[in-house]
Structure formats: C-alpha cells, structure tokens
Enzyme design. Structure first.
Site, PDB file in Angstrom:
ATOM      1  CE  LYS A  71     -14.727 -37.834 -25.184  1.00 37.61           C
ATOM      2  NZ  LYS A  71     -14.142 -37.293 -26.903  1.00 37.61           N
ATOM      3  CB  THR A  73      -5.963 -35.173 -21.404  1.00 39.89           C
ATOM      4  OG1 THR A  73      -6.263 -33.660 -21.935  1.00 39.89           O
ATOM      5  CG2 THR A  73      -4.792 -34.952 -20.666  1.00 39.89           C
ATOM      6  NE  ARG A  94     -13.369 -36.122 -32.678  1.00 35.86           N
ATOM      7  CZ  ARG A  94     -14.434 -35.835 -31.993  1.00 35.86           C
ATOM      8  NH1 ARG A  94     -15.435 -35.105 -32.688  1.00 35.86           N
ATOM      9  NH2 ARG A  94     -14.188 -35.241 -30.732  1.00 35.86           N
ATOM     10  CE  LYS A 105     -15.162 -29.400 -28.138  1.00 34.06           C
ATOM     11  NZ  LYS A 105     -13.568 -29.695 -28.313  1.00 34.06           N
ATOM     12  CB  ALA A 273     -19.071 -35.455 -31.754  1.00 35.25           C
ATOM     13  CG  PHE A 301     -20.191 -34.778 -27.883  1.00 31.50           C
ATOM     14  CD1 PHE A 301     -19.642 -33.605 -27.183  1.00 31.50           C
ATOM     15  CD2 PHE A 301     -20.933 -34.743 -28.892  1.00 31.50           C
ATOM     16  CE1 PHE A 301     -19.461 -32.618 -27.948  1.00 31.50           C
ATOM     17  CE2 PHE A 301     -20.948 -33.398 -29.519  1.00 31.50           C
ATOM     18  CZ  PHE A 301     -20.259 -32.119 -28.966  1.00 31.50           C
ATOM     19  CG  PHE A 381      -9.418 -32.378 -11.543  1.00 35.35           C
ATOM     20  CD1 PHE A 381      -9.426 -31.356 -12.049  1.00 35.35           C
ATOM     21  CD2 PHE A 381      -9.725 -33.517 -12.274  1.00 35.35           C
ATOM     22  CE1 PHE A 381      -9.829 -30.862 -13.370  1.00 35.35           C
ATOM     23  CE2 PHE A 381     -10.123 -33.070 -13.860  1.00 35.35           C
ATOM     24  CZ  PHE A 381     -10.147 -31.773 -14.129  1.00 35.35           C
ATOM     25  CD1 TRP A 409      -3.970 -31.537 -18.276  1.00 35.97           C
ATOM     26  CD2 TRP A 409      -3.185 -31.086 -16.069  1.00 35.97           C
ATOM     27  NE1 TRP A 409      -4.136 -30.279 -17.927  1.00 35.97           N
ATOM     28  CE2 TRP A 409      -3.417 -29.821 -16.830  1.00 35.97           C
ATOM     29  CE3 TRP A 409      -2.687 -30.970 -14.798  1.00 35.97           C
ATOM     30  CZ2 TRP A 409      -3.235 -28.785 -15.987  1.00 35.97           C
ATOM     31  CZ3 TRP A 409      -2.632 -29.966 -14.133  1.00 35.97           C
ATOM     32  CH2 TRP A 409      -2.659 -28.838 -14.849  1.00 35.97           C
TER      33      TRP A 409
END
Length: 556
Positions: A71, A73, A94, A105, A273, A301, A381, A409
């Site tokens: 998200k 990225t 954020r 994480k 969140a 999220f 991907f 990405w």
C-alpha cells in the site's frame, strides 16, 4: 536484487530547499533538519488558506495478508507516476514507529524503487516528533501520579487511572507493571502499564489538531482517571495542557522530504491503525492540498479499518472531500484469501483467486458506499500469470471500478504511469459524492451496528454486559455524540482473524468502549487488540549495524 536500504542509499537526493522551491515554498518557511529534511512552518498554511485545494486521493487496500499488498509503496509510486504525466503531486504519509523497525514488521517508507528518502532517517529518529509525543504523554502520567502522592485533592481513585505510560519500542515486559513501590516517598502503589507511542491519545490528537491552540484544548479534554464518585478527571484538571503544548511546538509543523525521484513528500504523525484512526496529520494533508494538484495519502490496514476511519473520522473533522480511492491488491494476497497456503502462492490457481476476489469486491463496495469512486491497483509480482492478472482486471471492471496494473516497486514512477492516468481520469470524469456512513448524533450502539453491518458485512453486534454498562455510563456523562473508532483485527472483515475472504453469517462482539475525549472519538474494542507489541524470536534489531564508514546495514 538490491535491498531497500541499498536502493535508498544510492538515491540522488535534491537539497530540501530545491524540493520546497518546486512547490513555491520559500526558504523562510523552512525549519531545517539537515540537508535533506525540513519542517514547513504552519504560517504558510495560513497564507494559502484562500487558495483552492487540489485533488485528494486516498490509497487503501484489501485486508492485509502475509503475502503483502504494498500500500505505501503504491502510494509513493502513484505520486511519482502523476509527476511523470505532468501533474504536480505530493505524497502524504505517516511516520514509521521505531518499535516495528527493530521488531518484525519493518518500516513504512515504501520499497523497491518507490521509496521516500532519506530512508534510514525516516525509519529511525527522523525529526524527533515521536520523542516529543512520548515525552508529552509521560509528562501527564508524571503529573497525575504526583497529584495522587501530594494529597489527591481531585479525589482520584488509583484503581481507575486510565492514562498509561508510553514508549516507542516493542517491549512486552512493560504491558503490565506496578508503580509507586519502595515506601511512602516513592508514591502511591498502583497497577499501571505501557502502550507503544503510536497508541497514545496524544498521537491521535497530534494528527487531528488544526493548530497548536486546538492541540492544547484537545489535550486539556483528555480523560486521565475517574474519581471515587465516578466523575471524569481531565488533563486540564492537572494543568497539563500548556506544558504539553510547549513540548509539541516544533513537532506540529509538517515534515517535508522526497521520494527516490524527488517528488515532494509530507510525512507527519503516525497513529495506531487499530485503536486510533491510522492516518497522517490533518495539517500535512491540508498543506499538501494547497501546494499541489494531487495529494496522495493513505490510511492504515485494509479499507474496512483504514478507509472507514479516514472517511468517518479524519475527513469529518477536517472537512475533507476525497476525490478518489485507490484499493491496492495483489494476486498473491487474493489467492491467500481464497485458501492457498503462503508457500504455494507462486502457483497459478484461478479457482482460489475467484474465491479470494470476494474480499476485494467487498472493499470496492465499501468505498462506493461512501460516495467515492474506486480505482483498483493490482500490485504486480513476477509470479503472477497473465490469466490471473486478466481475471482480476476483468472482474473489477465488471463491478464498475477502474483497474490497472502497478509496477512501481520494480520500475518506480514509470511503473505507476498507467495507474496515474487512471486516477486522473476518474478524478476528472467521476464526481465524488462523499459522505460519512453515520451521523455522530446517533446512539453509540447504532453507530457501531452501522459500521459492522454496512462495512464489515456482519449480521449484527453483540455487546458484553460490561460493555453495556460502559455505554450507559458514557451516555450519562455526555460523551456519546462522537465518531466511533473501531479496534478490530486487520486480517479479516470480521473480528475473527481466521475468517478470510468475504465471511458471512457472523456477528461482531464488542467487549469494551473507551472514551478518547481529547481526540474526539470513542474506541470500540473487539477481540484482543495489542497496544504494546512484543519482539519476535529473532528481532530485526539483530541484523542491523553501522559500519565504520557510517553506512547503515540490515535496515530492510
């Protein structure tokens, strides 16, 4: 393949003065934190108050899975893609928390060729905002315990102190502690505990305040404890708000950095969140809207938590009108939602993809329920097959949502051009009829039930007996006419993390409702939400080091 930190360290950053000048920000409006970071004085927002706002684009996602959605990225890549097609854009994010950076994480600065830089600084101490928030929070805790120790004129019941301490680190040993031990001069013994800094109500206030005076007033409204008679005790009763505002006077100015392609980025605030609203500061978002044609921001999220809170809390308080929402999904994550195990996600499986697509379908429906047009970004991907990608694209378009592939990405802004063009098309051709999903004047139960049924797809809501008592007390004290901030697992539309896809026939159980009076919302807790994370068996910290040259290694 290079790591994120290697890519970031090779970035050709512009001096922050040049990034600012592209936005028309003069040198006198910058508060420098080295060559590549600066805060932008809020005086500029006041000067630009009559300038029309640009377009506001919210980036959200399906329910997060171990397969990853990308998200942040995508957010960064979209802003770079918009600049590639000739639009001025700012990404508004954020700030990362230190705890997850040293835990499991990772950071929150994007990945691959869609990152914000200087990445190491952003993921570590940055401009000291979180330290200011931590200190401000703990100052209130110190004043509170000192008041009890010094005679307790406010008649505070030590058993009903609701203001914990905070630390910006994953440390499970601090979740439940006893303070005041060691004799009469050490204070009054009582149970206490620590939350992580991002879970602090000061953090939520920081991100919802419109200026320093508003922050001061909100801090004064924080409920820190209750008396023996059951009456709330506020931070203003301890005369805490002025000193807190002094500690926050620098932090409140938004932080300006850049992406790998020198697109401006505001990174400011980082509320939890789950028990907070999970969005960057209103001030950074509003300033961005005045400075660029497009502001690309995000919420934590999946759309059931992040987008709902962005719409029902942040946008409501700030008077924002989102023009579009981008929902990030991956083929891998959709297959995971369809029941495929993580180690088998690289194999083509159209049946599981069809089953898991129901999760994305619900999020598209939810965004549309708020009157906001949706664009689906399929984060590509290498293992995705053409058949799988085409299946998702066609299904999204059949639902009336624009859907495009995103390769930010691997390709940076160039990989986000198609997404940027789709977002511009939606913003220019589809009208946003944004409206929150409930009225704050409704009862607490009615607001919770509306979120559960409309957004999660639940059949109804069950309230524990203890929760029923809390709701009655909150209404009696007059704190019931506030937005609801749902604390729920991020992994499922339900309150059971094991129910993937689009579950049906379930109820949501609310076990507790708490008042975040300074932030201005009520927190409804479902399940077991952890507000002080712990470290994994092998923490990320074990791999992080700094070389004699000053180069940081192992940070993602």
């Amino acid at each position: 393949m290079k790591t994120d930190v290697q890519i970031a360290q090779e970035a050709k950053m512009l001096p922050i003065t040049e990034v600012a000048s592209k936005l028309g920000i003069s040198e006198d409006k910058l508060i420098h934190y080295g060559k590549y970071k600066a805060k932008v004085s809020l005086d500029l927002l006041e000067e630009l108050k009559d300038k029309p706002d640009g377009k506001l684009v919210l980036v959200t996602a399906i329910n997060p899975t171990p397969a990853g959605e990308g998200k942040t990225t995508t957010n960064i890549g979209l802003s770079m893609g918009l600049n590639k097609i000739g639009k001025s854009a700012i990404t508004a994010l954020r700030e990362p928390s230190l705890g997850p950076s040293f835990g499991v994480k990772g950071g929150a600065a994007g990945g691959g060729y869609a990152q914000v830089v200087p990445m190491e600084d952003i993921n570590l101490h940055f401009t000291g905002d979180f330290h200011a928030i931590t200190t401000a929070h703990n100052l209130i805790a110190a004043l509170l315990d000192n008041h009890i120790h010094r005679g307790n004129e406010l008649n505070i019941d030590p058993r009903r102190v609701v203001w914990k301490r905070v630390l910006d680190m994953n440390d499970r040993a601090l979740r439940n502690i006893v303070v005041g031990l060691g004799g009469k001069s050490q204070g009054v013994p009582r149970e206490d505990g620590f939350d992580i800094t991002v879970a602090s109500e000061i953090m939520a206030i920081f991100c919802l305040s419109k200026d320093l005076e508003d922050l001061k007033e909100r801090v004064g409204n924080i409920i820190v404890a209750y008396t023996y008679d059951g009456e709330p005790v506020f931070a203003r009763d301890l005369n805490a708000q002025g000193a807190v505002a002094v500690l926050m006077k620098d932090a409140i100015h938004p932080n300006l950095v850049q992406t790998l392609e020198n697109t401006p980025a505001f990174i400011h605030g980082g509320p939890f969140a789950n028990i907070a609203h999970g969005c960057n500061s209103i001030l950074a978002t509003k300033l961005s809207l005045k400075l660029a044609e497009y502001t690309v921001t995000e919420a934590g999220f999946g759309a059931d938590l992040g987008a709902e809170k962005f719409f029902d809390i942040k946008a409501r308080f700030a008077g924002l009108k989102p023009d579009a929402a981008v929902i990030v999904a991956t083929v891998r994550a959709l297959k995971y939602n369809g029941g495929v195990k993580k180690d088998e996600l690289g194999n083509e499986n159209l049946d599981a993809l069809a089953k898991g697509f129901a999760n994305l379908e619900k999020h598209i429906e939810n965004v549309n329920k708020f009157g906001v047009p949706a664009v689906v970004a399929i984060n590509k991907f290498p293992t995705d097959t053409e058949a799988e990608l085409n299946f998702v694209l066609e299904k999204c378009r059949a639902l009336g949502a624009e859907a495009v592939l995103s390769e930010v990405w691997a390709k940076g802004g160039e990989g986000g051009v198609e997404l940027a063009e789709a977002v511009v098309k939606v913003c220019e051709t589809k009208e946003s009829n944004f409206a929150p999903i409930y009225d704050v004047e409704e009862s607490i139960k009615a607001k919770i039930e509306k979120i559960a049924k409309e957004v999660y797809g639940a059949d109804g809501v069950e309230f524990t007996k203890a929760c029923e008592k809390q709701i009655a007390e909150i209404a009696k004290l007059g704190f019931d006419k506030k937005p609801i901030c749902m604390a729920k697992t991020q992994y499922s539309l339900s309150d059971d993390p094991s129910l993937l896809g689009r579950p049906t026939g379930f109820t949501i159980t609310v076990r507790e409702v708490k008042v975040s009076n300074g932030a201005g919302f009520l927190v409804a807790l479902t399940g077991d939400i952890m507000t002080m994370p712990g470290l994994p068996k092998v923490p990320a910290a074990n791999k992080i080091d700094i070389l004699p040259s000053g180069e940081i290694v192992g940070l993602f």
